[in-house]
Motif scaffolding. Structure first.
Motif, PDB file in Angstrom:
ATOM      1  N   LEU A  30       0.851  -1.185   0.000  1.00 31.50           N
ATOM      2  CA  LEU A  30       0.000   0.000   0.000  1.00 31.50           C
ATOM      3  C   LEU A  30       0.886   1.234   0.000  1.00 31.50           C
ATOM      4  O   LEU A  30       1.683   1.433   0.910  1.00 31.50           O
ATOM      5  N   GLY A  31       0.754   2.051  -1.042  1.00 31.54           N
ATOM      6  CA  GLY A  31       1.489   3.304  -1.131  1.00 31.54           C
ATOM      7  C   GLY A  31       0.553   4.466  -0.902  1.00 31.54           C
ATOM      8  O   GLY A  31      -0.542   4.499  -1.462  1.00 31.54           O
ATOM      9  N   ILE A  32       0.963   5.406  -0.057  1.00 28.62           N
ATOM     10  CA  ILE A  32       0.140   6.580   0.244  1.00 28.62           C
ATOM     11  C   ILE A  32       0.979   7.829   0.023  1.00 28.62           C
ATOM     12  O   ILE A  32       2.070   7.959   0.579  1.00 28.62           O
ATOM     13  N   SER A  33       0.464   8.740  -0.804  1.00 30.87           N
ATOM     14  CA  SER A  33       1.161   9.994  -1.088  1.00 30.87           C
ATOM     15  C   SER A  33       0.137  11.044  -1.482  1.00 30.87           C
ATOM     16  O   SER A  33      -0.720  10.794  -2.329  1.00 30.87           O
ATOM     17  N   THR A  34       0.220  12.197  -0.876  1.00 32.05           N
ATOM     18  CA  THR A  34      -0.716  13.273  -1.204  1.00 32.05           C
ATOM     19  C   THR A  34      -0.628  13.649  -2.681  1.00 32.05           C
ATOM     20  O   THR A  34      -1.639  13.872  -3.331  1.00 32.05           O
ATOM     21  N   SER A  35       0.582  13.668  -3.220  1.00 31.70           N
ATOM     22  CA  SER A  35       0.769  14.075  -4.615  1.00 31.70           C
ATOM     23  C   SER A  35       0.837  12.905  -5.585  1.00 31.70           C
ATOM     24  O   SER A  35       0.640  13.086  -6.782  1.00 31.70           O
ATOM     25  N   GLY A  36       1.164  11.704  -5.071  1.00 38.75           N
ATOM     26  CA  GLY A  36       1.406  10.573  -5.962  1.00 38.75           C
ATOM     27  C   GLY A  36       2.794  10.630  -6.586  1.00 38.75           C
ATOM     28  O   GLY A  36       3.105   9.893  -7.516  1.00 38.75           O
ATOM     29  N   LYS A  37       3.641  11.513  -6.049  1.00 40.76           N
ATOM     30  CA  LYS A  37       4.977  11.706  -6.618  1.00 40.76           C
ATOM     31  C   LYS A  37       6.102  11.506  -5.599  1.00 40.76           C
ATOM     32  O   LYS A  37       7.260  11.774  -5.912  1.00 40.76           O
ATOM     33  N   SER A  38       5.792  11.062  -4.391  1.00 41.44           N
ATOM     34  CA  SER A  38       6.829  10.875  -3.363  1.00 41.44           C
ATOM     35  C   SER A  38       7.824   9.835  -3.850  1.00 41.44           C
ATOM     36  O   SER A  38       7.465   8.682  -4.099  1.00 41.44           O
ATOM     37  N   ARG A  39       9.084  10.249  -3.974  1.00 43.08           N
ATOM     38  CA  ARG A  39      10.095   9.371  -4.588  1.00 43.08           C
ATOM     39  C   ARG A  39      10.234   8.037  -3.872  1.00 43.08           C
ATOM     40  O   ARG A  39      10.355   7.000  -4.514  1.00 43.08           O
ATOM     41  N   ASN A  40      10.242   8.045  -2.543  1.00 44.84           N
ATOM     42  CA  ASN A  40      10.427   6.787  -1.829  1.00 44.84           C
ATOM     43  C   ASN A  40       9.244   5.846  -2.034  1.00 44.84           C
ATOM     44  O   ASN A  40       9.414   4.640  -2.189  1.00 44.84           O
ATOM     45  N   VAL A  41       8.034   6.388  -2.081  1.00 42.06           N
ATOM     46  CA  VAL A  41       6.851   5.551  -2.262  1.00 42.06           C
ATOM     47  C   VAL A  41       6.762   5.058  -3.706  1.00 42.06           C
ATOM     48  O   VAL A  41       6.440   3.895  -3.955  1.00 42.06           O
ATOM     49  N   VAL A  42       7.062   5.924  -4.665  1.00 38.03           N
ATOM     50  CA  VAL A  42       7.061   5.524  -6.080  1.00 38.03           C
ATOM     51  C   VAL A  42       8.067   4.392  -6.301  1.00 38.03           C
ATOM     52  O   VAL A  42       7.762   3.381  -6.941  1.00 38.03           O
ATOM     53  N   ARG A  43       9.268   4.550  -5.757  1.00 33.09           N
ATOM     54  CA  ARG A  43      10.281   3.498  -5.887  1.00 33.09           C
ATOM     55  C   ARG A  43       9.816   2.214  -5.203  1.00 33.09           C
ATOM     56  O   ARG A  43      10.044   1.122  -5.709  1.00 33.09           O
ATOM     57  N   GLY A  44       9.146   2.353  -4.065  1.00 32.63           N
ATOM     58  CA  GLY A  44       8.624   1.181  -3.373  1.00 32.63           C
ATOM     59  C   GLY A  44       7.568   0.455  -4.179  1.00 32.63           C
ATOM     60  O   GLY A  44       7.563  -0.777  -4.262  1.00 32.63           O
ATOM     61  N   LEU A  45       6.668   1.196  -4.809  1.00 33.39           N
ATOM     62  CA  LEU A  45       5.636   0.561  -5.637  1.00 33.39           C
ATOM     63  C   LEU A  45       6.242  -0.133  -6.853  1.00 33.39           C
ATOM     64  O   LEU A  45       5.799  -1.219  -7.240  1.00 33.39           O
ATOM     65  N   LYS A  46       7.265   0.493  -7.436  1.00 33.68           N
ATOM     66  CA  LYS A  46       7.945  -0.160  -8.564  1.00 33.68           C
ATOM     67  C   LYS A  46       8.571  -1.479  -8.113  1.00 33.68           C
ATOM     68  O   LYS A  46       8.468  -2.493  -8.798  1.00 33.68           O
ATOM     69  N   ARG A  47       9.212  -1.462  -6.952  1.00 33.05           N
ATOM     70  CA  ARG A  47       9.841  -2.686  -6.429  1.00 33.05           C
ATOM     71  C   ARG A  47       8.778  -3.724  -6.080  1.00 33.05           C
ATOM     72  O   ARG A  47       8.963  -4.924  -6.330  1.00 33.05           O
ATOM     73  N   ALA A  48       7.673  -3.286  -5.529  1.00 34.30           N
ATOM     74  CA  ALA A  48       6.583  -4.216  -5.200  1.00 34.30           C
ATOM     75  C   ALA A  48       6.092  -4.923  -6.459  1.00 34.30           C
ATOM     76  O   ALA A  48       5.834  -6.129  -6.444  1.00 34.30           O
ATOM     77  N   ARG A  49       5.980  -4.181  -7.539  1.00 34.16           N
ATOM     78  CA  ARG A  49       5.586  -4.779  -8.815  1.00 34.16           C
ATOM     79  C   ARG A  49       6.602  -5.830  -9.257  1.00 34.16           C
ATOM     80  O   ARG A  49       6.249  -6.914  -9.705  1.00 34.16           O
ATOM     81  N   GLU A  50       7.898  -5.490  -9.131  1.00 32.54           N
ATOM     82  CA  GLU A  50       8.959  -6.432  -9.514  1.00 32.54           C
ATOM     83  C   GLU A  50       8.881  -7.708  -8.683  1.00 32.54           C
ATOM     84  O   GLU A  50       9.188  -8.794  -9.183  1.00 32.54           O
ATOM     85  N   LEU A  51       8.477  -7.581  -7.441  1.00 33.73           N
ATOM     86  CA  LEU A  51       8.376  -8.731  -6.533  1.00 33.73           C
ATOM     87  C   LEU A  51       7.065  -9.503  -6.716  1.00 33.73           C
ATOM     88  O   LEU A  51       6.861 -10.527  -6.075  1.00 33.73           O
ATOM     89  N   GLY A  52       6.177  -9.003  -7.558  1.00 34.40           N
ATOM     90  CA  GLY A  52       4.915  -9.682  -7.817  1.00 34.40           C
ATOM     91  C   GLY A  52       3.837  -9.429  -6.786  1.00 34.40           C
ATOM     92  O   GLY A  52       2.871 -10.189  -6.691  1.00 34.40           O
TER      93      GLY A  52
END
Length: 110
Positions: A30-52
């Motif tokens: 679960l990623g939460i960001s007011t803007s949807g642009k928080s670098r740490n959360v965006v990178r986390g979501l990308k990694r989550a996708r890579e991990l399936g």
């Protein structure tokens, strides 16, 4: 500690580091960001996708990067940080209830 390293260097890999340690097959990120642009959360979501992992995003404004990174993305179409965060709080409670109360209310309420 991820936060100590982030404080001394860079917070952007913080979510990725935690996913690498704790994520398991079948988990949800679960990623939460007011803007949807928080670098740490965006990178986390990308990694989550890579991990399936299944990815869920709560964001505001125009969604930023979240819509293309999340299996389920809830965009609060507002530029008011207060309204976005209030809605995110409600969404977290609804998600919790859906996962815990709806399937087996006797486990939580009994």
């Amino acid at each position: 500690c991820v936060w100590a390293v982030g404080n001394d260097q860079d917070f952007s890999p913080a979510c990725v580091s935690q996913l690498d340690v704790f994520a398991r097959q079948g988990d949800v990120a679960l990623g939460i960001s007011t803007s949807g642009k928080s670098r740490n959360v965006v990178r986390g979501l990308k990694r989550a996708r890579e991990l399936g992992l299944t990815t869920i995003g709560f964001c505001g404004r125009d969604g930023g990067s979240f819509p293309e990174l999340c299996d389920h993305c809830f965009v609060v179409e507002s530029f008011s940080t207060h309204r976005i965060q209030e809605t995110h709080g409600l969404l977290v409670h609804l998600l919790w209830d859906t996962l815990h109360l709806v399937p087996r209310p006797e486990d939580v309420l009994g």
